[in-house]
Every structure is written in structure tokens, then in C-alpha cells.
Design a protein around this motif. Structure first.
Motif, mmCIF file in Angstrom:
data_model
loop_
_atom_site.group_PDB
_atom_site.id
_atom_site.type_symbol
_atom_site.label_atom_id
_atom_site.label_comp_id
_atom_site.label_asym_id
_atom_site.label_seq_id
_atom_site.Cartn_x
_atom_site.Cartn_y
_atom_site.Cartn_z
ATOM 1 N N MET A 52 -8.299 -18.972 -4.137
ATOM 2 C CA MET A 52 -8.907 -18.172 -3.731
ATOM 3 C C MET A 52 -7.760 -16.989 -3.267
ATOM 4 N N THR A 53 -8.033 -15.737 -3.734
ATOM 5 C CA THR A 53 -7.111 -14.671 -3.345
ATOM 6 C C THR A 53 -7.316 -13.988 -2.028
ATOM 7 N N ALA A 54 -6.530 -13.732 -1.218
ATOM 8 C CA ALA A 54 -6.629 -13.112 0.025
ATOM 9 C C ALA A 54 -6.950 -11.631 -0.319
ATOM 10 N N GLU A 55 -7.733 -11.200 0.697
ATOM 11 C CA GLU A 55 -8.002 -9.786 0.655
ATOM 12 C C GLU A 55 -7.095 -8.956 1.168
ATOM 13 N N PRO A 56 -6.540 -7.960 0.365
ATOM 14 C CA PRO A 56 -5.399 -7.012 0.796
ATOM 15 C C PRO A 56 -5.731 -6.455 2.045
ATOM 16 N N VAL A 57 -4.451 -6.240 2.947
ATOM 17 C CA VAL A 57 -4.811 -5.688 4.489
ATOM 18 C C VAL A 57 -4.861 -4.109 4.165
ATOM 19 N N PHE A 58 -5.761 -3.649 4.772
ATOM 20 C CA PHE A 58 -5.919 -2.018 4.494
ATOM 21 C C PHE A 58 -4.864 -1.285 4.951
ATOM 22 N N ASP A 59 -4.353 -0.503 4.384
ATOM 23 C CA ASP A 59 -3.163 0.391 4.540
ATOM 24 C C ASP A 59 -3.200 1.493 3.853
ATOM 25 N N PRO A 60 -3.956 2.687 4.358
ATOM 26 C CA PRO A 60 -4.487 3.808 3.673
ATOM 27 C C PRO A 60 -3.208 4.773 3.087
ATOM 28 N N GLU A 61 -2.067 4.590 3.957
ATOM 29 C CA GLU A 61 -1.034 5.651 3.659
ATOM 30 C C GLU A 61 -0.558 5.767 2.217
ATOM 31 N N PRO A 62 -0.262 4.277 1.600
ATOM 32 C CA PRO A 62 0.099 4.337 0.304
ATOM 33 C C PRO A 62 -0.939 4.719 -0.605
ATOM 34 N N ILE A 63 -2.149 4.724 -0.637
ATOM 35 C CA ILE A 63 -3.267 4.972 -1.291
ATOM 36 C C ILE A 63 -3.247 6.918 -1.032
ATOM 37 N N VAL A 64 -3.297 7.130 0.130
ATOM 38 C CA VAL A 64 -3.355 8.488 -0.038
ATOM 39 C C VAL A 64 -2.017 9.406 -0.574
ATOM 40 N N ARG A 65 -1.003 8.651 -0.435
ATOM 41 C CA ARG A 65 0.228 9.028 -0.897
ATOM 42 C C ARG A 65 0.178 9.147 -2.456
ATOM 43 N N ALA A 66 -0.260 8.109 -3.053
ATOM 44 C CA ALA A 66 -0.395 7.840 -4.406
ATOM 45 C C ALA A 66 -1.415 8.891 -5.224
ATOM 46 N N LEU A 67 -2.472 9.021 -4.514
ATOM 47 C CA LEU A 67 -3.575 10.115 -4.600
ATOM 48 C C LEU A 67 -2.924 11.502 -5.086
ATOM 49 N N ASN A 68 -2.088 11.908 -3.857
ATOM 50 C CA ASN A 68 -1.757 13.015 -3.794
ATOM 51 C C ASN A 68 -0.393 13.446 -4.727
ATOM 52 N N GLU A 69 0.230 12.280 -5.153
ATOM 53 C CA GLU A 69 1.345 12.324 -6.356
ATOM 54 C C GLU A 69 0.550 12.455 -7.532
ATOM 55 N N ALA A 70 -0.470 11.870 -7.791
ATOM 56 C CA ALA A 70 -1.299 11.988 -9.049
ATOM 57 C C ALA A 70 -2.119 13.248 -9.110
ATOM 58 N N ARG A 71 -2.009 14.297 -8.080
ATOM 59 C CA ARG A 71 -2.710 15.598 -7.999
ATOM 60 C C ARG A 71 -4.343 15.333 -8.027
ATOM 61 N N VAL A 72 -4.780 14.210 -7.295
ATOM 62 C CA VAL A 72 -6.292 14.016 -7.559
ATOM 63 C C VAL A 72 -6.674 14.979 -6.398
ATOM 64 N N ASP A 73 -7.829 15.732 -6.626
ATOM 65 C CA ASP A 73 -8.581 16.603 -5.550
ATOM 66 C C ASP A 73 -9.600 15.547 -5.013
ATOM 67 N N TYR A 74 -9.611 15.456 -3.757
ATOM 68 C CA TYR A 74 -10.531 14.525 -2.980
ATOM 69 C C TYR A 74 -10.591 15.268 -1.405
ATOM 70 N N VAL A 75 -11.472 14.741 -0.962
ATOM 71 C CA VAL A 75 -11.587 14.671 0.493
ATOM 72 C C VAL A 75 -11.958 13.513 1.155
ATOM 73 N N ILE A 76 -11.243 13.153 2.138
ATOM 74 C CA ILE A 76 -11.485 11.864 2.782
ATOM 75 C C ILE A 76 -12.898 11.881 3.915
#
Length: 158
Positions: free
Chosen positions: A1-25
Motif C-alpha cells: 500500500m502506497t502512502a498518500e502524498p502530503v499536500f504541499d501546494p508550493e511546488p505544484i504552483v511553481r511547476a504550473l507557473n514554470e510550465a506557463r499554464v494559465d489557471y486560477v486557483i
């Protein structure tokens, strides 16, 4: 059984920004950005529906280790469906919301968004207080009613 990842939004937001994804939270992080801090387990976002943007979003989520419980491969076309699409990444879940009842379009959300620094050099596009309240009223779940009451206490009736 794989542990659920701990939620950490900062690296997700950083990656979205670096990938130039247009989005709104939207959702729990937007509630927190407007002053009501509560636990949240995912990043809810509304992306620009343009095909190139959805392809960038898909590539970004795959790079974050994204997995979907049903789809074998995360693609821009799959993410563009008018549904709520939950992707589990190495940093927690990302809920992609497209043309969902009660959720404004990306164009409307983008027009009224605010920008919040969630970490040094990491800016997050957050839906406006007015749009957040409208979504909470439309959803009308118990948690949304509590969020609305707390937002009203902080910002007045809106």
C-alpha cells in the motif's frame, strides 16, 4: 500500500507557473488566501481551456508524477472534458475543474483574480472574493456555508 502524498501546494504552483499554464486557483487555497485558514487536501484550479494550455497542464502534471485513478495517460484532451478531473501528484492532489456548474469560466476568474505570494518567488493566481463567494453559494455544501460565514465575518456581507 502506497502512502498518500502530503499536500504541499508550493511546488505544484511553481511547476504550473514554470510550465506557463494559465489557471486560477479556487477552493480551499482560495479561501485561505482570503483570510479563512482551514485544512485542505488538494489544489483546485480552473485552467484556460485553450488546447495548447491544456497540453501544457497535462505535461506539467505528468512531470509532477501525476496519476489518475482511471486514465492511463494524462492528456490535454482528457483534462479538457467538462468534468472535475482529480490527479494525484508527488505533492498532493490537483483537481482540474472544467465548465462545471456553479464555477465561473476561466476568462471571468482570470479577469477578477488576485495574485498572492505563497512562497518566496512563487506567485499564485487566486479567484476574487466575489467569485469565491458565488462558487460557495452555488455549491451550498455544509463546508461552503461555514466558509461563507467566516468570509462574511472577515470581509462583511458580499
Amino acid at each position: 500500500m502506497t502512502a498518500e502524498p502530503v499536500f504541499d501546494p508550493e511546488p505544484i504552483v511553481r511547476a504550473l507557473n514554470e510550465a506557463r499554464v494559465d489557471y486560477v486557483i479556487v477552493g480551499g487555497l482560495a479561501v485561505a488566501a482570503h483570510g479563512v485558514v482551514r485544512a485542505t487536501r488538494d489544489l483546485d484550479l480552473v485552467p484556460d481551456e485553450a488546447e495548447t494550455n491544456m497540453d501544457r497542464l497535462a505535461r506539467c502534471l505528468v512531470a509532477l508524477g501525476g496519476q489518475h485513478p482511471i486514465e492511463d495517460t494524462i492528456t490535454g484532451a482528457a483534462l479538457a472534458r467538462p468534468v472535475s478531473f482529480k490527479v494525484t501528484t508527488a505533492h498532493g492532489d490537483v483537481q482540474v475543474l472544467n465548465r462545471m456548474r456553479g464555477i465561473p469560466s476561466f476568462a471571468q476568474l482570470e479577469r477578477h483574480k488576485i495574485t498572492v505570494e505563497i512562497a518566496p518567488d512563487t506567485l499564485a493566481p487566486i479567484c476574487s472574493l466575489a467569485d469565491l463567494r458565488a462558487m460557495k453559494r452555488a455549491a451550498d455544501r455544509p463546508r461552503d456555508r461555514v466558509d461563507l460565514a467566516e468570509l462574511e465575518e472577515l470581509h462583511g456581507i458580499g
